[in-house]
Motif scaffolding. Sequence first.
Motif, mmCIF file in Angstrom:
data_model
loop_
_atom_site.group_PDB
_atom_site.id
_atom_site.type_symbol
_atom_site.label_atom_id
_atom_site.label_comp_id
_atom_site.label_asym_id
_atom_site.label_seq_id
_atom_site.Cartn_x
_atom_site.Cartn_y
_atom_site.Cartn_z
ATOM 1 N N GLU B 132 43.828 48.421 50.010
ATOM 2 C CA GLU B 132 42.747 49.397 49.779
ATOM 3 C C GLU B 132 43.278 50.760 49.353
ATOM 4 O O GLU B 132 42.496 51.668 49.062
ATOM 5 C CB GLU B 132 41.936 49.590 51.066
ATOM 6 N N LEU B 133 44.609 50.915 49.370
ATOM 7 C CA LEU B 133 45.186 52.257 49.190
ATOM 8 C C LEU B 133 45.986 52.422 47.904
ATOM 9 O O LEU B 133 46.210 53.530 47.430
ATOM 10 C CB LEU B 133 46.121 52.568 50.372
ATOM 11 N N GLY B 134 46.441 51.292 47.342
ATOM 12 C CA GLY B 134 47.406 51.386 46.243
ATOM 13 C C GLY B 134 48.826 51.466 46.785
ATOM 14 O O GLY B 134 49.038 51.334 48.002
ATOM 15 N N ALA B 135 49.786 51.645 45.882
ATOM 16 C CA ALA B 135 51.205 51.611 46.268
ATOM 17 C C ALA B 135 51.899 52.888 45.795
ATOM 18 O O ALA B 135 51.714 53.327 44.658
ATOM 19 C CB ALA B 135 51.875 50.381 45.658
ATOM 20 N N TYR B 136 52.722 53.437 46.663
ATOM 21 C CA TYR B 136 53.324 54.757 46.430
ATOM 22 C C TYR B 136 54.799 54.753 46.817
ATOM 23 O O TYR B 136 55.251 53.930 47.609
ATOM 24 C CB TYR B 136 52.615 55.814 47.286
ATOM 25 N N VAL B 137 55.534 55.685 46.234
ATOM 26 C CA VAL B 137 56.873 55.999 46.734
ATOM 27 C C VAL B 137 56.954 57.524 46.865
ATOM 28 O O VAL B 137 56.676 58.245 45.898
ATOM 29 C CB VAL B 137 57.988 55.430 45.829
ATOM 30 N N ASN B 138 57.295 57.983 48.071
ATOM 31 C CA ASN B 138 57.356 59.434 48.339
ATOM 32 C C ASN B 138 56.157 60.187 47.747
ATOM 33 O O ASN B 138 56.337 61.149 46.978
ATOM 34 C CB ASN B 138 58.668 60.014 47.806
ATOM 35 N N GLN B 139 54.968 59.744 48.084
ATOM 36 C CA GLN B 139 53.702 60.393 47.679
ATOM 37 C C GLN B 139 53.330 60.220 46.206
ATOM 38 O O GLN B 139 52.290 60.690 45.767
ATOM 39 C CB GLN B 139 53.693 61.908 48.006
ATOM 40 N N GLN B 140 54.187 59.586 45.403
ATOM 41 C CA GLN B 140 53.864 59.353 43.990
ATOM 42 C C GLN B 140 53.404 57.903 43.804
ATOM 43 O O GLN B 140 54.056 56.992 44.325
ATOM 44 C CB GLN B 140 55.104 59.574 43.109
ATOM 45 N N PRO B 141 52.342 57.684 43.012
ATOM 46 C CA PRO B 141 51.943 56.294 42.753
ATOM 47 C C PRO B 141 53.063 55.537 42.039
ATOM 48 O O PRO B 141 53.717 56.091 41.143
ATOM 49 C CB PRO B 141 50.735 56.436 41.814
ATOM 50 N N LEU B 142 53.299 54.320 42.450
ATOM 51 C CA LEU B 142 54.279 53.484 41.751
ATOM 52 C C LEU B 142 53.692 53.054 40.403
ATOM 53 O O LEU B 142 52.484 52.826 40.279
ATOM 54 C CB LEU B 142 54.593 52.242 42.582
ATOM 55 N N ALA B 143 54.554 52.934 39.399
ATOM 56 C CA ALA B 143 54.117 52.410 38.103
ATOM 57 C C ALA B 143 53.619 50.980 38.299
ATOM 58 O O ALA B 143 54.081 50.274 39.208
ATOM 59 C CB ALA B 143 55.283 52.440 37.121
ATOM 60 N N PRO B 144 52.664 50.532 37.475
ATOM 61 C CA PRO B 144 52.134 49.170 37.657
ATOM 62 C C PRO B 144 53.238 48.117 37.535
ATOM 63 O O PRO B 144 54.230 48.311 36.825
ATOM 64 C CB PRO B 144 51.143 49.019 36.503
ATOM 65 N N LEU B 145 53.025 47.013 38.225
ATOM 66 C CA LEU B 145 53.942 45.892 38.121
ATOM 67 C C LEU B 145 53.795 45.256 36.735
ATOM 68 O O LEU B 145 52.672 45.019 36.275
ATOM 69 C CB LEU B 145 53.575 44.860 39.195
ATOM 70 N N ILE B 146 54.914 45.006 36.072
ATOM 71 C CA ILE B 146 54.890 44.316 34.776
ATOM 72 C C ILE B 146 55.049 42.825 35.061
ATOM 73 O O ILE B 146 55.971 42.435 35.785
ATOM 74 C CB ILE B 146 56.029 44.820 33.866
ATOM 75 N N ASN B 147 54.164 42.024 34.503
ATOM 76 C CA ASN B 147 54.173 40.589 34.797
ATOM 77 C C ASN B 147 55.259 39.880 33.983
ATOM 78 O O ASN B 147 54.981 39.081 33.095
ATOM 79 C CB ASN B 147 52.794 40.001 34.527
ATOM 80 N N GLN B 148 56.516 40.203 34.293
ATOM 81 C CA GLN B 148 57.646 39.671 33.523
ATOM 82 C C GLN B 148 57.900 38.197 33.811
ATOM 83 O O GLN B 148 57.699 37.723 34.919
ATOM 84 C CB GLN B 148 58.921 40.460 33.852
ATOM 85 N N GLU B 149 58.390 37.508 32.800
ATOM 86 C CA GLU B 149 58.796 36.120 32.973
ATOM 87 C C GLU B 149 60.156 36.053 33.663
ATOM 88 O O GLU B 149 60.920 37.025 33.671
ATOM 89 C CB GLU B 149 58.897 35.436 31.601
ATOM 90 N N LEU B 150 60.447 34.856 34.171
ATOM 91 C CA LEU B 150 61.728 34.651 34.860
ATOM 92 C C LEU B 150 62.905 35.007 33.965
ATOM 93 O O LEU B 150 63.865 35.672 34.390
ATOM 94 C CB LEU B 150 61.817 33.177 35.300
ATOM 95 N N SER B 151 62.845 34.605 32.697
ATOM 96 C CA SER B 151 63.985 34.832 31.795
ATOM 97 C C SER B 151 64.213 36.313 31.516
ATOM 98 O O SER B 151 65.297 36.717 31.108
ATOM 99 C CB SER B 151 63.750 34.109 30.465
ATOM 100 N N ALA B 152 63.193 37.139 31.751
ATOM 101 C CA ALA B 152 63.294 38.562 31.407
ATOM 102 C C ALA B 152 63.917 39.405 32.501
ATOM 103 O O ALA B 152 64.192 40.590 32.283
ATOM 104 C CB ALA B 152 61.901 39.103 31.088
ATOM 105 N N GLY B 153 64.140 38.804 33.678
ATOM 106 C CA GLY B 153 64.523 39.682 34.774
ATOM 107 C C GLY B 153 65.620 39.153 35.678
ATOM 108 O O GLY B 153 65.998 37.974 35.642
ATOM 109 N N LEU B 154 66.113 40.063 36.510
ATOM 110 C CA LEU B 154 67.107 39.734 37.530
ATOM 111 C C LEU B 154 66.402 39.136 38.743
ATOM 112 O O LEU B 154 65.248 39.455 39.010
ATOM 113 C CB LEU B 154 67.863 40.995 37.939
#
Lengths: 255, 255
Positions: B132-154
């Motif tokens: 209900e609140l959203g997601a933050y780091v040190n009071q700043q909203p986190l950038a949206p999650l990018i729906n990356q594929e398995l091959s694109a990421g660690l």
Amino acid sequence: MTDIEQIQQAVLQIMVIVKDQLRTNLNFNHVEKKSSRTDLVTERDKQIEKQIIAFLSDRFPKAYFVSEEGYGDCLTDLSGLVFFVDPIDGTLNFVKSHDQFASMIGVYHDGQPIFGAIADIMQDQIFYGGPELGAYVNQQPLAPLINQELSAGLITVSSRLLMEQLNNYRSIINHSSGLRIFGSAGIIFTRLFQNKEVVYISNLKPWDLAAGLAIGKAMGLQAINIDGAPINMLKSQTVIIGTKCATIETKDLLS
Amino acid sequence: MTDIEQIQQAVLQIMVIVKDQLRTNLNFNHVEKKSSRTDLVTERDKQIEKQIIAFLSDRFPKAYFVSEEGYGDCLTDLSGLVFFVDPIDGTLNFVKSHDQFASMIGVYHDGQPIFGAIADIMQDQIFYGGPELGAYVNQQPLAPLINQELSAGLITVSSRLLMEQLNNYRSIINHSSGLRIFGSAGIIFTRLFQNKEVVYISNLKPWDLAAGLAIGKAMGLQAINIDGAPINMLKSQTVIIGTKCATIETKDLLS
């Protein structure tokens, strides 16, 4: 031989320039693939390598350069002054996670390490030093290396070695406190310098090794070729790098 | 139900206190072993857990506590308000490398995640949020999650799973951009939140999962039990956590 102070000054100067450039502009575009999907090179790699070589060759016109992206020389021996340059070590981290990557310059004279610098870009730290100079991070002397045993510390085995030969390394991992994989030789060297890990096993190229070995020599870090041959700064090789105790234990467990 | 703003305020208040205490005094003494040489608990773990539970139970007297070091309650169901507390996640890193560890508090109501906070102590960052609140780091909203594929990421596969069942995970690792092992669930959650990794596979306890799942729910992070059962917050289980795309690909590769 060129004065070591002059080398230190020039290397640190270009290292600060490169670090600040990378921190100011995290432009991760223009990714090219090298040998495979996971071996990347970016325009930034190439631009930084050219910039480092131009800066240093201007000040040390007789020096040779061995470098990752191909703007250096093709050497068959290590006579004279040689700079090993890795503009971005951990390019995959640079591109994918925007942290845990390093810039490295190692300086050798007649095949012997005299100076090295490793910039942990996102932590804003430059580790540097050499056998005659001692070892420092951001102008502060590094605390002495603690000669920890394998069981007392964390270790890194590169993911390539793990995937290909886990059974060779299983007992080493089991004897250690735990396995960590960061994906950058430069970052692992900085962890070894800070007593955060005790052993690193990986197949490394000369520019992955040069800076870390020069700083490591000042600290008493051990480095051996896994096949028992001396480390050869003209080719790739699988190395064990770590505290004296843990390196010997690791070698014994492998034989 | 207790007001969510009140919960957020109290959890963040104790999280800041704990983070600042840990950063001010990196006292790594008094290490006890738990189940094995590599499962450690320190006096700090115990002291911080007691401190968190005292602080929160004072403000939420009807709440229950599920916690790592044993100062909480023994629950058989998740009715009402439940706080999951992991005072130091990545204790081995805390003791051995003095970085890459986290404090975590997850808050559930009738079994549903409502709030979570993960403090990356050495990076001085607190990640927090809820559906209900959203997601933050040190009071700043986190950038949206990018729906990356398995091959694109660690990705991360825990070292225990790797050592025991490498062959089960080999094709997932090969399909990804690369394997990283940090040794702390909390730290990996923060990497998933920041699009630095795309999948995490590990056997986790409720207090390892609770905070990350609450924040992750606000971001669209997927989490599934590897055996297909719903995630059960009263027991350990092997989970796949990641972007929607990469989690589905991972599950498909395992079946």
